[in-house]
Design a protein around this motif. Structure first.
Motif, short mmCIF file in Angstrom:
data_model
loop_
_atom_site.label_atom_id
_atom_site.label_comp_id
_atom_site.label_asym_id
_atom_site.label_seq_id
_atom_site.Cartn_x
_atom_site.Cartn_y
_atom_site.Cartn_z
N LYS A 31 0.84 -1.20 0.00
CA LYS A 31 0.00 0.00 0.00
C LYS A 31 0.87 1.25 0.00
O LYS A 31 0.54 2.26 -0.63
CB LYS A 31 -0.93 0.00 1.22
CG LYS A 31 -2.00 -1.08 1.18
CD LYS A 31 -2.96 -0.86 0.02
CE LYS A 31 -4.07 -1.90 0.01
NZ LYS A 31 -4.96 -1.74 -1.17
N GLU B 127 2.11 1.82 -3.53
CA GLU B 127 1.04 2.38 -4.37
C GLU B 127 0.84 3.87 -4.08
O GLU B 127 0.68 4.68 -5.00
CB GLU B 127 -0.26 1.61 -4.15
CG GLU B 127 -0.21 0.17 -4.64
CD GLU B 127 -1.47 -0.60 -4.31
OE1 GLU B 127 -2.36 -0.01 -3.64
OE2 GLU B 127 -1.58 -1.78 -4.70
N SER C 121 -6.65 3.28 -11.23
CA SER C 121 -6.52 2.44 -10.05
C SER C 121 -5.30 1.54 -10.19
O SER C 121 -4.93 1.15 -11.31
CB SER C 121 -7.78 1.58 -9.89
OG SER C 121 -7.55 0.50 -9.02
N PRO C 122 -4.65 1.19 -9.07
CA PRO C 122 -3.50 0.27 -9.14
C PRO C 122 -3.81 -1.04 -9.85
O PRO C 122 -2.91 -1.68 -10.40
CB PRO C 122 -3.15 0.03 -7.67
CG PRO C 122 -3.58 1.29 -6.98
CD PRO C 122 -4.83 1.71 -7.70
N ASP C 123 -5.09 -1.42 -9.88
CA ASP C 123 -5.47 -2.65 -10.59
C ASP C 123 -5.21 -2.54 -12.09
O ASP C 123 -5.08 -3.56 -12.78
CB ASP C 123 -6.96 -2.96 -10.35
CG ASP C 123 -7.25 -3.30 -8.90
OD1 ASP C 123 -6.31 -3.74 -8.20
OD2 ASP C 123 -8.40 -3.11 -8.46
N ASP C 124 -5.15 -1.30 -12.59
CA ASP C 124 -4.95 -1.09 -14.02
C ASP C 124 -3.49 -0.77 -14.37
O ASP C 124 -3.18 -0.50 -15.53
CB ASP C 124 -5.85 0.06 -14.52
CG ASP C 124 -7.32 -0.28 -14.38
OD1 ASP C 124 -7.67 -1.46 -14.57
OD2 ASP C 124 -8.12 0.63 -14.06
N TRP C 125 -2.62 -0.79 -13.38
CA TRP C 125 -1.21 -0.55 -13.66
C TRP C 125 -0.59 -1.81 -14.26
O TRP C 125 -0.99 -2.94 -13.94
CB TRP C 125 -0.45 -0.18 -12.39
CG TRP C 125 -0.94 1.09 -11.74
CD1 TRP C 125 -1.86 1.97 -12.23
CD2 TRP C 125 -0.53 1.61 -10.47
NE1 TRP C 125 -2.06 3.01 -11.35
CE2 TRP C 125 -1.25 2.81 -10.26
CE3 TRP C 125 0.36 1.18 -9.49
CZ2 TRP C 125 -1.10 3.59 -9.11
CZ3 TRP C 125 0.53 1.95 -8.35
CH2 TRP C 125 -0.20 3.14 -8.16
#
Length: 243
Positions: free
Chosen positions: A66, A69, A188-192
């Motif tokens: 976290k 991020e 969002s970090p999910d899309d990195w």
């Protein structure tokens, strides 16, 4: 009687020798149990393996914490500036209304952090002085009177100075800086995109799905002196994205 005397003398001699004999000390601690020693060795080995595992996790880009991020998000968010970053805020020493000339001051630590966060190279103080082609001075520019600052603008016209006394950079700006950058959205970090040794983040123009800027970041293991906030990552490259 002579035999009795001899016997008594021999007896006394034996008693005396017994009294002088060294005492035997008992062991205060029992012998170390071999199983205990083995367990202790195993614990040390486990701690060493755990330490090595933690170091490997820190190197692995694939497991972003976290804090990682938040650091990446902050770096990209603060990059929305026409000059350096939003964290590099100058102190204006002088502003001339007639031609918009000015003198801005920047603490050296601010620039040391900036260059080691937003460029792939490692920068020491002298590297920044060289990059800006800053003129060194031992004078305290922040202590100059207004008349002396105006004279400095007239003499210097434009460019950089570095005050060893103030530990700060000063820019003589011949005119104002105009323009603005469009507001951007950070996904969002999910899309990195997480690679072996880097993280790719593509921002979009706010309110649209149009790609704006693509950042490639790597873990910051740079070794440099100075600065006040060493980030976990640095920007290895940044380019405007093509839709």
């Amino acid at each position: 009687m002579k035999k009795i005397g001899t016997y008594l003398l021999a007896t006394l001699l034996l008693i005396s020798l017994a009294a002088c004999a060294p005492k035997r000390y008992e062991r205060k601690h029992g012998p170390v149990d071999s199983s205990s020693a083995t367990k202790s060795s195993e614990k040390v080995s486990e701690k060493t393996d755990e330490s090595q595992s933690n170091e490997e996790d820190e190197e692995a880009i694939g497991t972003l914490s976290k804090a990682d991020e938040a650091d990446i998000h902050s770096i990209i968010e603060n990059s929305a500036s026409l000059t350096y970053s939003l964290q590099v805020q100058p102190t204006r020493l002088l502003e001339l209304n007639n031609d918009h000339g000015a003198i801005d001051g920047y603490p050296q630590d601010m620039f040391i952090d900036y260059y080691n966060t937003y460029t792939p190279e490692t920068y020491q103080l002298q590297d920044i002085i060289d990059k800006l082609d800053a003129e060194k001075t031992s004078d305290s520019i922040r202590s100059f009177s207004q008349d002396k600052l105006i004279q400095l603008v007239n003499d210097k016209k434009k460019g950089w100075l570095y005050s060893t006394k103030d530990k700060a950079f000063y820019e003589v700006v011949p005119g104002g800086r105009g323009g603005a950058m469009p507001p951007m959205e950070i996904p969002s970090p999910d899309d990195w995109v997480i690679n072996d040794d880097s993280v790719e983040v593509t921002t979009t123009i706010q309110g649209t799905s149009e790609p704006y800027r693509r950042f490639v970041l790597k873990r910051n293991h740079k070794e440099y002196k100075g600065g006040t906030h060493k980030t976990r990552f640095y920007v290895d490259s940044m380019e405007f994205a093509k839709s």
